[in-house]
Scaffold this active site. Structure first.
Site, PDB file in Angstrom:
ATOM      1  N   GLU B  51      -7.687 -20.364 -48.940  1.00  0.00           N
ATOM      2  CA  GLU B  51      -6.492 -20.646 -48.125  1.00  0.00           C
ATOM      3  C   GLU B  51      -6.017 -22.088 -48.236  1.00  0.00           C
ATOM      4  O   GLU B  51      -4.819 -22.361 -48.106  1.00  0.00           O
ATOM      5  CB  GLU B  51      -6.744 -20.284 -46.655  1.00  0.00           C
ATOM      6  CG  GLU B  51      -6.844 -18.788 -46.383  1.00  0.00           C
ATOM      7  CD  GLU B  51      -8.270 -18.255 -46.531  1.00  0.00           C
ATOM      8  OE1 GLU B  51      -9.128 -18.993 -47.058  1.00  0.00           O
ATOM      9  OE2 GLU B  51      -8.507 -17.111 -46.128  1.00  0.00           O
ATOM     10  N   GLN B 114     -13.768 -13.786 -35.037  1.00  0.00           N
ATOM     11  CA  GLN B 114     -12.832 -14.600 -35.808  1.00  0.00           C
ATOM     12  C   GLN B 114     -11.735 -15.224 -34.955  1.00  0.00           C
ATOM     13  O   GLN B 114     -10.629 -15.431 -35.412  1.00  0.00           O
ATOM     14  CB  GLN B 114     -12.231 -13.796 -36.965  1.00  0.00           C
ATOM     15  CG  GLN B 114     -13.291 -13.434 -38.012  1.00  0.00           C
ATOM     16  CD  GLN B 114     -12.715 -12.956 -39.323  1.00  0.00           C
ATOM     17  OE1 GLN B 114     -11.641 -12.361 -39.348  1.00  0.00           O
ATOM     18  NE2 GLN B 114     -13.421 -13.219 -40.416  1.00  0.00           N
TER      19      GLN B 114
END
Ligand SMILES: Cc1ncc(C[n+]2csc(CCOP(=O)(O)OP(=O)(O)O)c2C)c(N)n1
Ligand SMILES: [Mg+2]
Lengths: 203, 577
Positions: B51, B114
């Site tokens: 990312e 998460q």
């Protein structure tokens, strides 16, 4: 129009009172606090409260400008997207107040009478009384509160809470709610315009 | 028309002109990726391999296109991986919009799987950010985010969207305008101040004997290239550029002295140190530009024009500080200044320039068996005729690029300035590839930085991106080694680098790999790489203890720089002029 740096420096060596109108949204206080921490600004006090507009909160911030340029604090606050307006009230006519609650240890009647006298001199109220203590409520500028604390310290101060400064400009001025009307068109998005400088040879 | 939040997101992105998104999917952003399946003909999604590179590619795309770059990631680790790229965009004022998935709104704050407080984490590295908990906010927030990202001083904006907001449906009406109570692109100056400030500036300019213009990236953002050129030509004032200002005026313009600062040429810094007037345009007096502030341009008055009010008087006090778009300010200023030349001043600067050139070892024959990094940069410049876009990584090779490549095209160099992010070159080139489809693109990286980007070779291969990658391999974290040599008594702590066989590595990715160890081979493989219709990895094995000079040592004044030393092999090399 040239800046007199010496004068600017002199003017800066003082406490500045900044007032910020901010959007009343979650996380805004965090954004302001994060800015101060990140920029290593020296903040003496920060007071937050509601205003006549439920969508707007008002912060009064006291900056120690001997270490931090007040103008830079102002500009950086202004850059925060949730900050509607910022004003430096330091060198304009303004009402500046702070409130304190002071708990003093006392368990004899004579002392209590003295403390009550001191309270009267500082136009402060007794808001709580117990067998061993008394709480005074006082409003004024910091020097007044400092002075009162100094006098009371002889009796044994148990607890103090101060609100930090709140401030308002005098007269019929109003902090600008200047962004209310600014509407910006965001589409159609003009790709031709943004791309125009491209990457060709310099002309 | 009722659409899901995810569909509304794509509709809103398309409405903002988004054609390409760099991203990586995951649980919390899954509904958005599911909707993408139906939008895949209208928006191209580039699946990066990390990312961070999505954010850096979006940044590279933004720098190369002038448009907003978009990256996307899932919650938690996906979002935290974006942080370096966002910080990079923040420091260099790059317009980027990052979209992250967040856990469902009823789980926010519960330490759900998460879940990371992404708006909290990214607060200091974004211009602004949003946590979107309701489907009804999405269209509005996207419009606001794009407006904030690209207006005023540009910067990254992050939108964190709860999973349920992506899934739920609502009536969609395109948002055509935004009304932000607390945001103005430019802090307005008191209107009565402006004419007086402009007059004061013009007076300083007309009376200056040794003026110099310091041009920064603000010229590029403000699209003021032509105004700058006109201003320079009329006033006859020489220009020095910041690292990010490279490319705002051609480096073959006779008044462009080129880059200033820590590794700027000595005569440029001498000119600044001796100037009686600095005209700073869209730059922010970074410490890499000023050296020791207390010694900086001591005898100069300062005119500072910037779109960000918080930059004026931040590092260098301005005699005339003007908040505004540099294009508008120059347009207003040009008619007020006199047409003139600065013959004496230029003669003096040229004298310093001659002296700089005498420090070089241009005429000293170099041994055939040694390849120097500057020679590689020069060879790329010669081969391409300077007609390409360059991205660089961070380190010695980056500084040599600025010294030995002559930039004559606008916005030609894309490099990480303020953050100095290693691993920038390759993802930025990926972004630039989409922004400039017909341009030759060279990503120049060190062996250290390239190894941070290796996974993206797969992205390049999968997308079939024609990017020429040049690894300047000195088997060192060269810039750090240089500091260790000069400041830490050559104690090379953790800077030596083993490198893989880059040719084989490239081949493993189905990419052409080439290697050069001499100048002849260098020219050869550059030609081969250019002739190859597709991505190429070129490894240049260079002399490994060459230093970048000149150098302003930390804490020193600009004019106290360590010069190139003719005796030291390979440390001097003629500049383009
Ligand atoms: C992400 C990151 N980590 C660490 C650094 C510190 N740093 C600056 S330059 C440099 C060395 C870079 O080495 P290399 O990529 O081989 O380039 P060279 O200097 O040898 O040309 C390092 C480690 C950085 N700028 N960015
Ligand atoms: Mg290296």
């Amino acid at each position: 129009m040239l800046i007199d740096h010496a004068a600017a420096a002199r003017q800066n060596k003082q406490k500045h009172t900044l007032v910020a109108l901010v959007e009343n949204k979650p996380g805004v206080l965090n954004r302001v606090a994060s800015l101060f921490r990140r920029r290593n600004y020296n903040i003496d006090s920060l007071a937050v409260g509601t205003t006549d507009d439920p969508a707007v909160s008002r912060m009064t911030i006291v900056v120690d400008a001997s270490k931090t340029s007040a103008a830079l604090v102002e500009s950086n606050l202004y850059k925060l997207v949730n900050v509607i307006d910022v004003q430096d009230l330091t060198n304009v006519p303004a009402v500046i107040r702070e409130m304190a609650l002071i708990k003093v240890r006392t368990n004899d009647a004579q002392q209590r009478g003295e403390i009550k006298q001191i309270a009267d001199m500082y136009k402060s109220d007794v808001v709580d009384l117990s067998k061993d203590s008394i709480i005074l409520e006082v409003t004024g500028d910091e020097t007044k509160i400092d002075a009162m604390l100094n006098v009371l310290s002889e009796y044994g101060i148990m607890e103090v809470v101060r609100t930090g400064r709140i401030a308002m400009g005098r007269g019929a001025t109003r902090m600008a709610q200047k962004h209310e009307a600014t509407e910006v068109s965001v589409v159609p998005f003009d790709n031709a315009v943004v791309g125009q400088n491209g990457h060709g040879r310099h002309t | 028309m009722k659409l899901t939040g995810a569909q509304i997101l794509w509709e809103s992105l398309i409405q903002q002109g988004v054609e390409v998104v760099f991203g990586y999917p995951g649980g919390a952003i899954l509904p958005t990726y599911d909707a993408l399946y139906d939008y895949r003909d209208r928006v191209h999604h580039v699946l990066v391999r990390h990312e961070e590179n999505a954010a850096l590619a979006a940044d590279g795309y933004a720098r190369a296109s002038g448009k907003v770059g978009v990256c996307m990631a899932t919650s938690g680790p996906g979002a935290t991986n974006l942080v370096t790229g966002l910080a990079n965009a923040m420091m260099d004022s790059s317009p980027v919009v990052a979209i992250t998935g967040q856990v469902a709104s009823h789980l926010v704050g519960s330490d759900a799987f998460q879940e990371t407080d992404v708006t909290g984490v990214t607060l200091p590295v974004t211009k602004h950010n949003y946590l979107v908990m309701s489907v009804n906010e999405i269209a509005q927030v996207v419009a606001e985010a794009f407006y904030i990202a690209r207006s005023g001083r540009p910067g990254p904006v992050l939108i964190d969207i709860c999973k349920d907001a992506q899934q739920k449906s609502t009536e969609y009406t395109p948002v055509t305008s935004v009304r932000l109570r607390g945001y103005r692109a430019i802090k307005p100056m008191r209107r009565q101040d402006m004419p007086a400030l402009l007059r004061a500036a013009a007076e300083l300019i007309d009376n200056a004997k040794r003026p110099i213009i310091l041009a920064g990236q603000g010229i590029k953002h403000g699209k003021a290239h032509e105004e700058l050129c006109e201003f320079v030509n009329k006033t006859g004032i020489p220009v020095a550029t910041t690292l990010l200002g490279i490319g705002v005026i051609s480096e073959d313009h006779p008044l462009n002295l080129r880059m200033m600062g820590m590794h700027g040429e000595a005569y440029v810094n001498q000119a600044i140190a001796n100037a009686d007037l600095l005209i700073a345009l869209g730059m922010r007096f970074d410490d890499r530009v000023t050296g020791n502030l207390s010694q900086y341009a001591k005898n100069a008055r300062v005119i500072h024009v910037d779109i960000d009010a918080a930059e004026i008087n931040k590092n260098v006090p301005a005699d005339v500080g003007i908040v505004g778009s540099v294009k508008d300010v120059l347009r207003d200023l040009i008619p007020l200044v006199a047409k003139r030349t600065h013959d004496n001043w230029m003669a003096q600067i040229n004298e310093w320039r001659m002296d700089t050139q005498m420090h070089d070892v241009m005429n000293q024959p170099l041994p055939d068996n040694l390849l120097l990094a500057p020679q590689v940069i020069r060879a790329i410049w010669e081969a391409t005729g300077g007609n390409c876009t360059i991205t660089t990584d961070v380190g010695q090779h980056q500084m040599w690029e600025t010294q030995y490549f002559q930039h004559t095209r606008r916005n030609q160099l894309l490099t990480s300035g303020g953050l100095g992010t290693m691993g920038f070159a390759v993802p930025a080139a990926i972004g630039a590839r989409f922004a400039r489809p017909n341009e030759e693109i060279w990503a120049i990286a060190g062996d250290g930085g390239f190894q941070m980007s290796i996974p993206e070779l797969a992205t390049i291969r999968q997308e079939g991106l024609n990017i020429k990658m040049a690894i300047i391999n000195n088997n060192y974290l060269g810039m750090v080694r240089q500091w260790q040599e000069l400041m830490h008594d050559r104690r090379y702590s953790a800077t030596q680098m083993w490198t893989p066989d880059f040719q084989k590595l490239a081949e493993a990715y189905g990419i052409l790999g080439l290697r050069a160890t001499t100048l002849d081979e260098t020219r050869e493989i550059i030609a081969k790489a250019r002739a190859h219709d597709g991505p190429v990895v070129c490894e240049f094995v260079v002399e490994n203890e060459t230093n970048v000079f000149p150098m302003v040592m930390p804490g020193k004044a600009l004019n106290e720089m360590v010069r190139r030393q003719p005796a030291a092999l390979g440390t001097g090399f003629e500049t383009v002029k």
